[in-house]
Scaffold this active site. Structure first.
Site, PDB file in Angstrom:
ATOM      1  N   GLY A 115      37.879  35.897  42.179  1.00  0.00           N
ATOM      2  CA  GLY A 115      36.463  36.155  42.002  1.00  0.00           C
ATOM      3  C   GLY A 115      35.844  36.972  43.121  1.00  0.00           C
ATOM      4  O   GLY A 115      34.995  37.835  42.876  1.00  0.00           O
ATOM      5  N   GLN A 141      31.266  30.677  38.538  1.00  0.00           N
ATOM      6  CA  GLN A 141      31.023  29.245  38.329  1.00  0.00           C
ATOM      7  C   GLN A 141      30.668  28.887  36.895  1.00  0.00           C
ATOM      8  O   GLN A 141      30.797  27.731  36.493  1.00  0.00           O
ATOM      9  CB  GLN A 141      29.924  28.747  39.273  1.00  0.00           C
ATOM     10  N   SER A 144      36.755  34.131  37.482  1.00  0.00           N
ATOM     11  CA  SER A 144      37.939  33.704  38.226  1.00  0.00           C
ATOM     12  C   SER A 144      38.736  32.692  37.417  1.00  0.00           C
ATOM     13  O   SER A 144      38.190  31.934  36.623  1.00  0.00           O
ATOM     14  CB  SER A 144      37.522  33.099  39.566  1.00  0.00           C
ATOM     15  N   CYS A 156      35.022  28.856  50.404  1.00  0.00           N
ATOM     16  CA  CYS A 156      35.260  30.133  51.076  1.00  0.00           C
ATOM     17  C   CYS A 156      34.667  30.150  52.479  1.00  0.00           C
ATOM     18  O   CYS A 156      34.764  31.148  53.186  1.00  0.00           O
ATOM     19  CB  CYS A 156      34.667  31.285  50.253  1.00  0.00           C
ATOM     20  N   HIS A 183      40.966  30.223  38.762  1.00  0.00           N
ATOM     21  CA  HIS A 183      41.205  28.885  39.299  1.00  0.00           C
ATOM     22  C   HIS A 183      40.015  27.938  39.178  1.00  0.00           C
ATOM     23  O   HIS A 183      40.105  26.781  39.560  1.00  0.00           O
ATOM     24  CB  HIS A 183      41.700  28.947  40.749  1.00  0.00           C
ATOM     25  N   THR A 229      50.460  46.307  41.770  1.00  0.00           N
ATOM     26  CA  THR A 229      51.047  45.826  40.526  1.00  0.00           C
ATOM     27  C   THR A 229      50.293  44.605  40.015  1.00  0.00           C
ATOM     28  O   THR A 229      50.007  43.679  40.769  1.00  0.00           O
ATOM     29  CB  THR A 229      52.525  45.455  40.750  1.00  0.00           C
TER      30      THR A 229
END
Length: 376
Positions: free
Chosen positions: A69, A177, A197, A324, A199, A235
């Site tokens: 994210g 979120q 994102s 984070c 996860h 990649t």
């Protein structure tokens, strides 16, 4: 250990893990290679791309996979700015954006951009009038987070998007979120770009995506990049993308059931805290425009880090803010933006519920939380 920090990250689901292993075994080639193995990877990647864009009502040509994210936020914003007239160097954002964007916008100021940081009201909300008041002839981009991970507020991005579309101003929203937790249709909410994102929705870590409306002009952050239509070098993680898409499909199918689950547990938890209601401030307790799985508390007289460590000692994993920003002793920027002083802001803790969180776990946690407070 009972995990109550699902706003930070989630465990990988069985389905996502199964697909990841299958893709890693059978679609291991470079998706940009022309041989048959590369072709298998390319087809897997394209199917994953379409699955995710179908969820958000978008065009698969506009989805670009990233490492998560934070990277999606930065690349989306910078790519949009690269495509805007140089004279349109004014940006509007908020004081409560995710750290990846907040720090990025601060760096843009050093590079000559004019950035206005909107202050939310006491509940954390940004109004249409707030955005309108800061619009200038040289405003090129507005970026407003859809849902805040620390205080749970959900901003009126559909109304903001409609306003900006009529004004001809680009609109980006960090939807990390809210993706998979609230319905998102990029056409209906009038956004030009969003970030999501894996996860946060029981997919693997290390992969996310940025969506930019194919009709919007953008320029690569790194010229000459060939992967992901020039959006990002490197990649592409095909197994990660396949698992991401699987997790997205699964959580989308159970979204409404999950919301009901969160609301039930939320009410139960709030009721259980009543014996300590004089010591606890529950942010946005009665506000419907919040993420149902996030509960933000201020515990009077006890710092959040102490509460977190004590909860951990008794087998409960909670948070004191964005994952984070782990290791930072400064109080939550989002709590300060609500008008609390630094001392009060340091008393913040966050409990975030997951699809597997049970009523028994909530009851056990509430009991232990009260015990910690009463014995402090």
């Amino acid at each position: 250990m009972i995990y109550l920090d699902y706003a930070a990250t989630t465990p990988m689901s069985d389905n996502a893990l199964t697909i990841y292993m299958k893709a890693a075994k059978n679609a291991f080639g470079n998706s940009s290679s022309l041989h048959d193995i590369g072709g298998m990877a390319a087809r897997t990647l394209q199917a994953s791309r379409k699955l995710i864009t179908d969820m958000i009502g978008g065009n698969e040509k506009g989805l670009y996979f990233t490492s998560g994210g934070s990277e999606a936020n930065i690349l989306a914003v910078q790519s949009l700015l690269n495509g805007v007239d140089l004279k349109k160097n004014h940006i509007i954002t908020t004081q409560i954006e995710h750290s990846s964007l907040y720090t990025f916008f601060k760096s843009l100021q050093i590079r000559g951009y004019e950035v206005s940081f909107l202050k939310p009201n006491e509940q954390g909300f940004i109004s249409i009038d707030d955005v309108t008041s800061l619009l200038q002839p040289n405003t090129g981009l507005v970026s407003v987070q859809h849902g805040n991970s620390e205080i749970g507020v959900v901003q009126p991005i559909k109304e903001i998007g409609r306003l900006l579309k009529n004004r001809g101003v680009l609109f980006h929203s960090d939807c990390v979120q809210t993706f998979g937790k609230l319905p998102i249709n990029v056409e209906e909410i009038h956004v030009d770009a969003i970030s999501i994102s894996s996860h946060k929705i029981y997919g693997p870590k290390g992969i996310g995506a940025a969506y930019i409306n194919p009709s919007v002009f953008w320029q690569p952050v790194i010229p000459g990049t060939t992967h992901e239509s020039g959006f990002r070098p490197g990649t592409v993680d095909v197994p990660g993308a396949a698992a991401f898409a699987t997790a997205a499909k699964d959580i989308s199918a159970s979204m409404h059931t999950n919301i009901e689950h969160y609301l039930k547990l939320r009410k139960e938890f709030i009721d259980l805290l009543k014996p300590c209601k004089d010591r606890i401030t529950l942010l946005n307790e009665n506000n419907e425009n919040t993420l149902p799985n996030i509960l933000s508390l201020l515990v009077d007289g006890i710092e959040g880090q102490y509460m977190m460590l004590e909860c951990n000692r008794f087998g409960f994993a909670i948070s004191t803010g964005s994952a984070c920003q782990v290791g930072m002793q400064a109080p939550s920027r989002s709590i300060l933006a609500l008008g609390y002083d630094e001392q009060k802001a340091k008393q913040y803790i966050r409990i975030s519920l997951g699809t597997q969180t049970s009523s028994e776990e909530v009851q056990s946690f509430a009991k232990q939380l009260i015990n910690i407070i009463e014995n402090f």
